[in-house]
Design a protein around this motif. Structure first.
Motif, PDB file in Angstrom:
ATOM      1  N   HIS C 133       0.753  -1.203   0.051  1.00  0.00           N
ATOM      2  CA  HIS C 133       0.121  -0.118  -0.026  1.00  0.00           C
ATOM      3  C   HIS C 133       0.938   1.381   0.088  1.00  0.00           C
ATOM      4  CE1 HIS C 133      -3.058  -2.815   0.879  1.00  0.00           C
ATOM      5  NE2 HIS C 133      -2.635  -3.203   2.038  1.00  0.00           N
ATOM      6  N   ASP C 138      -4.873   3.548  -1.327  1.00  0.00           N
ATOM      7  CA  ASP C 138      -4.634   1.987  -1.259  1.00  0.00           C
ATOM      8  C   ASP C 138      -5.196   1.298  -0.076  1.00  0.00           C
ATOM      9  OD1 ASP C 138      -3.335   2.655  -3.734  1.00  0.00           O
ATOM     10  OD2 ASP C 138      -1.374   2.275  -2.855  1.00  0.00           O
ATOM     11  N   ALA C 141      -8.862   0.813   0.130  1.00  0.00           N
ATOM     12  CA  ALA C 141      -9.431  -0.106  -0.778  1.00  0.00           C
ATOM     13  C   ALA C 141      -9.180  -1.372  -0.546  1.00  0.00           C
ATOM     14  CB  ALA C 141      -8.665   0.214  -2.324  1.00  0.00           C
ATOM     15  N   ALA C 142      -8.142  -1.729   0.112  1.00  0.00           N
ATOM     16  CA  ALA C 142      -7.712  -2.980   0.939  1.00  0.00           C
ATOM     17  C   ALA C 142      -8.711  -3.284   1.935  1.00  0.00           C
ATOM     18  CB  ALA C 142      -6.442  -3.040   1.270  1.00  0.00           C
ATOM     19  N   LYS C 144     -11.841  -2.070   2.277  1.00  0.00           N
ATOM     20  CA  LYS C 144     -13.077  -2.073   1.691  1.00  0.00           C
ATOM     21  C   LYS C 144     -13.192  -3.641   1.099  1.00  0.00           C
ATOM     22  CE  LYS C 144     -16.738  -0.029  -0.953  1.00  0.00           C
ATOM     23  NZ  LYS C 144     -17.099   0.958  -1.777  1.00  0.00           N
ATOM     24  N   ALA C 145     -12.054  -3.991   0.511  1.00  0.00           N
ATOM     25  CA  ALA C 145     -12.186  -5.298  -0.207  1.00  0.00           C
ATOM     26  C   ALA C 145     -12.247  -6.365   0.691  1.00  0.00           C
ATOM     27  CB  ALA C 145     -10.561  -5.660  -1.206  1.00  0.00           C
ATOM     28  N   ASP C 146     -11.445  -6.448   1.960  1.00  0.00           N
ATOM     29  CA  ASP C 146     -11.550  -7.375   2.880  1.00  0.00           C
ATOM     30  C   ASP C 146     -11.110  -7.123   4.321  1.00  0.00           C
ATOM     31  OD1 ASP C 146     -11.503  -9.810   4.390  1.00  0.00           O
ATOM     32  OD2 ASP C 146     -10.306 -11.004   3.086  1.00  0.00           O
ATOM     33  N   LYS C 149      -9.025  -9.141   6.766  1.00  0.00           N
ATOM     34  CA  LYS C 149      -7.579  -9.361   6.410  1.00  0.00           C
ATOM     35  C   LYS C 149      -6.832  -8.078   6.690  1.00  0.00           C
ATOM     36  CE  LYS C 149      -7.016 -13.737   4.258  1.00  0.00           C
ATOM     37  NZ  LYS C 149      -7.916 -13.707   3.371  1.00  0.00           N
ATOM     38  N   THR C 169     -12.112   2.673   9.019  1.00  0.00           N
ATOM     39  CA  THR C 169     -12.825   1.560   8.181  1.00  0.00           C
ATOM     40  C   THR C 169     -14.041   1.854   8.049  1.00  0.00           C
ATOM     41  OG1 THR C 169     -11.692   0.190   9.915  1.00  0.00           O
ATOM     42  CG2 THR C 169     -13.675  -0.934   8.758  1.00  0.00           C
ATOM     43  N   ALA C 174     -16.366  -0.036   4.712  1.00  0.00           N
ATOM     44  CA  ALA C 174     -16.551  -1.351   5.369  1.00  0.00           C
ATOM     45  C   ALA C 174     -17.371  -1.248   6.667  1.00  0.00           C
ATOM     46  CB  ALA C 174     -15.251  -2.172   5.659  1.00  0.00           C
TER      47      ALA C 174
END
Lengths: 158, 499, 321
Positions: C133, C138, C141-142, C144-146, C149, C169, C174
């Protein structure tokens, strides 16, 4: 210290400890059951209490069994009066801190009552020593090093 | 080598007469405050920090180092003399040290503690000077799973101190674990077993439990036996100084203690307690006089004290190389640096090498100063035990209470001291070992936090402990320690039946 | 007793050193630091002590430490013990706002008289140097994606770092309740977890990570303060398009039951102190930023902070309403 010789009659010490341990296990279990928040990942805050309470319960049962199979070692004779004097000293310490008697008074009483427990009869001499000790400690630590010791009537004189 | 030249320069600065005087004052002040049970080196340094404000940076740092070492030594002095460990790292010292003092061997106990601290401090400081960059790499890569492995190993080996009844030993340990549950859960902020008492939210203070069980419990026990079978305290029996035999029995533990203390102290969450316990159980296993353990074995003082001091030098590794304050004391040291606008860390060595090496040299000198000042005083300390018993125990109780009151002036805290004192009396009378309870309180919360952090990082997968070589090895050793005694016993039986 | 003779000899020196100082003013002030010596509130209290005495605004100043439960033990004692006494002060801050809620404290900040916000520290979001990142977007986005993790490292549960992680978050889109936040005791352990690459990102006060950032071991992605930190080339969350703003502020407050006049005179004293050059020196030496705010503005600010912290702690699930 020799093992309990009496057969047939359970050992009250082991019984008390066993019941006490099971009671503590129950308290821990109850508290863990009241946890409202769980961890999103991994173990929650109630996991470890569960483990500890199971261990305590098992040990409690172990003590109950021991109570019927020989019991705990029998202690040598004790002197409850001496213990009582120190308990009184500790209780007056607690009282002084709780009700604003101050550190010096607490020290004085604790010192004199403990000395009494060890067979001293010169109460006034011991009170005087305790007072001197308390004043010395107060002056050194509270005044010079600004350590916050509880203040009472005697401390306000300085 | 650059480091050597800088170190030599540091020594040149620290050896000036005025600087030596600052070191001496620091050591005296530190010892004076550090002897209070419940006030460990971190609090000592914090309390005395304002004193150092008045000096120039070098002088202040030197005094600071003196206070730190003085505070640490003060903690072991009370552990040995009056069975009141001033901090959790002196708990292991109290176990054998106080027994020695009561048997008239307080002199050698204090001496082996002081010399052991010096030896360990010297070796560990050398380690700091030469191994720091390398050691810190390992330290940073030590994950929660590895800590958990280390703690399991500590648990397993410490159970060797249980005495003759596993039932009573385990009960003591488990009660310690139960006490460790009290307070705010570190990972979720939940309160556990606090019953609405705000003072309990921070948990049970290790020193309160240790002072209660050890010092107050002891005073109650001795009083309860006073009429029937008065205890005999002999201030000095035999030599005040260490005998040839004592030296022979001490040097091994000093070195092994250092080997435990320095690397574990350098780990960001290693601390000083685990190495002192590991050192204690190792010495117990290796000693040629295992029967003396529990009665006052000098190895049991020499090893843990060396481990304690070495770990203190170890905490400087991450502090100076990375700027990581990994212990309460290191955090306060950081504050000491910051008052001069210095930020420890990777840049410090490059930007201000004189100061860093000056500090290392002052630690060294403070350590030596401690030895010089304290060895002659041992005779004095030991004679304190010659005070008539009523006054001696009265004084011990006043002192123990004062430490607790000063560290946390609350009714709840004094009440706990009171209750723990009576539990200590009962445990003594009914023959339960006391140390496992304190060990449970110290290690339990640490082990729980690391276990849960590991599982949080692995999203709940327990295989994480076996997949990482560090934790797998440590857990393997722990399993071996657990199984080995049984296997050996059966093997012996097998052999015996063959004969 | 010989022991005490020795103690005294040593302490006599300390006494001489401590008693030096100007004695001009009339008041004897008591400041409570509801934390152990050495921490942020304690050093704030001791800095106030030092400055008030140096500037002669007070005759003597005594600092007492009452530890426990994020300062709430001290707060409770202060509210009952110092009621109506204009010569007593307590140091507290953002952390206490959260601690009152998570610890279900019986006393709250509504029961004391706010005087002034003094200092503040920006939090910084960092990633290990080896992290993929590169920017805060970045990372967002990470998350939001999971969200599971994306592991965060920081200080105690429910503290400033945790609250920022949750706010971030949420802003990333998310679920805040799903934030995977690992609480470490002490900055050292959290920092080690980051340097060892075991977590995705970390949060702490800027000062704590400063030297790691400068040497490139950690990459600073954003700071949480409304403005960039002077001389530090790290964007704020706001200017990076993430609508989160947070400062770990520290303040000084007075007991309940003061008259308007008393409150004004205490506020004046503190304001005079913050305008002194001695205070400026303290701020510089400690690396604190001046966030002075007093009077009604501070009252309103405190209210809004309380409701914001309450909301986020509820959404993370640390406080059940």
């Amino acid at each position: 210290m020799k093992p309990q010789a009496l057969r047939g009659r359970p050992d009250w010490r082991a019984l008390t400890v066993g019941i006490g341990l099971i009671a503590i296990a129950a308290i821990i279990e109850r508290d863990a059951g009241q946890q409202t928040i769980t961890a999103t990942y991994g173990m929650g805050p109630a996991a470890m209490p569960h483990v500890v309470s199971v261990m305590l319960a098992v040990l409690g049962i172990g003590h109950l069994i021991t109570a019927f199979l020989g019991g705990l070692p029998v202690p040598d004779e004790g002197d409850p009066i001496a213990v009582g004097w120190i308990a009184l000293g500790l209780a007056s310490l607690l009282g002084c801190i709780a009700f604003g008697g101050g550190f010096i008074l607490a020290t004085t009483l604790l010192f004199a009552l403990t000395a009494r427990a060890f067979g001293r009869r010169a109460l006034f001499a011991d009170l005087a020593i305790g007072l001197a000790l308390g004043v010395a400690i107060h002056l050194l630590f509270a005044k010079i090093l600004t350590l916050s010791l509880p203040a009472g009537p005697i401390e306000r004189l300085f | 080598m650059d480091a050597l030249a800088s170190l030599a320069h540091g020594f040149a600065v620290a050896l000036e007469p005025t600087k030596l005087m600052f070191a001496a004052i620091g050591v005296l002040l530190g010892t004076a405050v550090g002897v209070l049970p419940g006030i460990g080196p971190a609090l000592t340094v914090a309390l005395l920090l304002p004193v150092t404000f008045k000096l120039d940076p070098t002088g202040s740092l030197i005094m600071f180092a003196g206070i730190y070492y003085g505070g640490m030594y003060g903690g072991s002095t009370t552990a040995i003399l009056i069975n009141a460990p001033g901090e959790s790292a002196s708990v292991a010292t109290a176990i054998e040290g106080n027994k020695m003092a009561k048997a008239g061997r307080g002199g050698p106990a204090l001496a082996t503690a002081a010399i052991g601290s010096f030896v360990a401090g010297t070796i560990a400081t050398a380690g700091l000077a030469f191994l720091a960059p390398w050691l810190v790499q390992i330290a940073v890569n030590f994950g929660p799973w590895d800590y958990f492995g280390l703690m399991v190993l500590a648990f397993v080996t410490v159970s060797a101190t249980f005495g003759d009844s596993p039932l009573r030993g385990l009960t003591s340990l488990t009660m310690g674990l139960a006490l460790g549950l009290i307070g705010i859960d570190k990972l979720t902020g939940q309160s556990r077993l606090t019953f609405g008492v705000p003072e309990l939210l921070d948990g049970v203070e290790v020193t309160t439990l240790a002072v209660g069980l050890f010092a107050v419990g002891e005073a109650l026990f001795v009083a309860s036996r006073f009429k029937h079978d008065p205890e005999e305290v002999v201030p000095i029996r035999g030599s005040l100084w260490m005998t040839k035999e004592d030296w022979k029995r001490s040097w091994g533990p000093w070195l092994r203690g250092t080997l435990y203390g320095f690397p574990i102290g350098a780990l960001p969450a290693g601390g000083a307690e685990i190495p002192t316990f590991l050192s204690y159980v190792t010495e117990r296993k290796l000693s040629k006089h295992p029967e003396e353990f529990g009665q006052g074995a000098i190895e049991g003082v020499a090893g843990p004290e060396a481990a304690n001091n070495a770990s203190a030098a170890g905490t400087l590794v991450p502090l100076l190389t990375l700027g990581l304050p990994t212990s309460a004391t290191a955090a306060i040291m950081l504050a000491g640096f910051q008052q001069y606008g210095l930020n420890p860390g990777p840049l410090l060595f490059a930007e201000n090498p004189g100061l860093v090496w000056g500090l290392v040299a002052s630690l060294f000198i403070a350590n030596a100063m401690l030895l010089v000042l304290n060895l002659p005083l041992i005779g004095l300390w030991v004679r304190l035990l010659a005070i008539p018993q009523p006054w001696l125990y009265a004084g011990i109780l006043v002192f123990a209470a004062m430490g607790t009151v000063a560290a946390k002036p609350s009714v709840v805290e004094i009440g706990m001291l009171f209750v723990f004192g009576f539990i200590g009396l009962l445990m003594r009378r009914w023959d339960y070992p006391i140390a496992p309870m304190v060990v449970g309180l110290i290690l339990g919360p640490m082990a729980e936090a690391q276990l849960r952090r590991s599982l949080q990082l692995s999203l709940g997968d327990p295989m994480v402990f076996l997949e990482n070589p560090g934790s797998a090895t440590l857990l393997g050793i722990a399993a071996l320690c657990l199984i080995a005694p049984f296997v050996m016993r059966n093997l012996n039986r097998f052999k015996a039946s063959e004969d | 007793m010989k022991l005490f003779g020795r103690v005294f000899a040593g302490l006599a020196f300390a006494g001489l050193a401590l008693m030096a100082g100007p004695a001009l003013a009339q008041q004897d002030i008591k400041i409570m630091a509801p934390a152990a010596p050495g921490g942020g509130w304690d050093s704030t209290a001791r800095s106030i002590q030092q400055t008030l005495m140096q500037t002669g605004l007070a005759k003597s100043v005594q600092v007492t430490n009452v530890t426990g439960a994020g300062g709430t033990v001290g707060l409770a004692q202060f509210i009952t013990g110092a009621k109506g006494d204009p010569n007593q002060l307590i140091v507290n801050g953002f952390v206490m706002v959260g601690a009152i809620l998570t610890n279900k404290s019986p006393v709250t900040l509504d029961q004391v008289t706010p005087i002034a916000r003094l200092t503040g520290e920006a939090l910084v979001i960092v990633v290990p140097a080896s992290s993929p990142h590169k920017t805060i977007q970045d990372l967002s986005a990470a998350v939001k994606a999971d969200v599971a993790k994306a592991v965060w490292a920081g200080g105690s549960a429910g503290g400033t770092d945790h609250i920022l992680a949750a706010l971030f978050t949420k802003a990333a889109g998310a679920e805040a309740a799903k934030v995977n936040y690992v609480a470490f005791s002490g900055g050292g352990e959290a920092l080690a977890a980051m340097l060892g690459g075991r977590v995705t990102a970390g949060i702490s006060g800027y000062g704590e990570f400063e030297s790691q950032i400068k040497t490139g071991k950690l990459r600073a992605l954003a700071v949480s303060s409304p403005k960039r930190i002077e001389g530090v080339d790290v964007p704020t969350l706001k200017e990076s398009g993430i609508d989160v703003e947070m400062v770990n502020w520290r303040a000084v407050m007075a007991p309940p039951g003061l008259t308007a006049e008393q409150r004004k005179s205490v506020t004046d004293m503190i304001e005079k102190m913050t305008k002194s050059k001695e205070w400026a020196e303290v701020l510089k030496a400690r690396g604190w930023d001046d966030y002075f705010m007093a009077g009604d503005t501070f009252d309103a600010y405190l209210k809004s902070e309380q409701s914001r912290v309450g909301d986020i702690l509820r959404s993370v699930g640390l406080v059940k309403s």
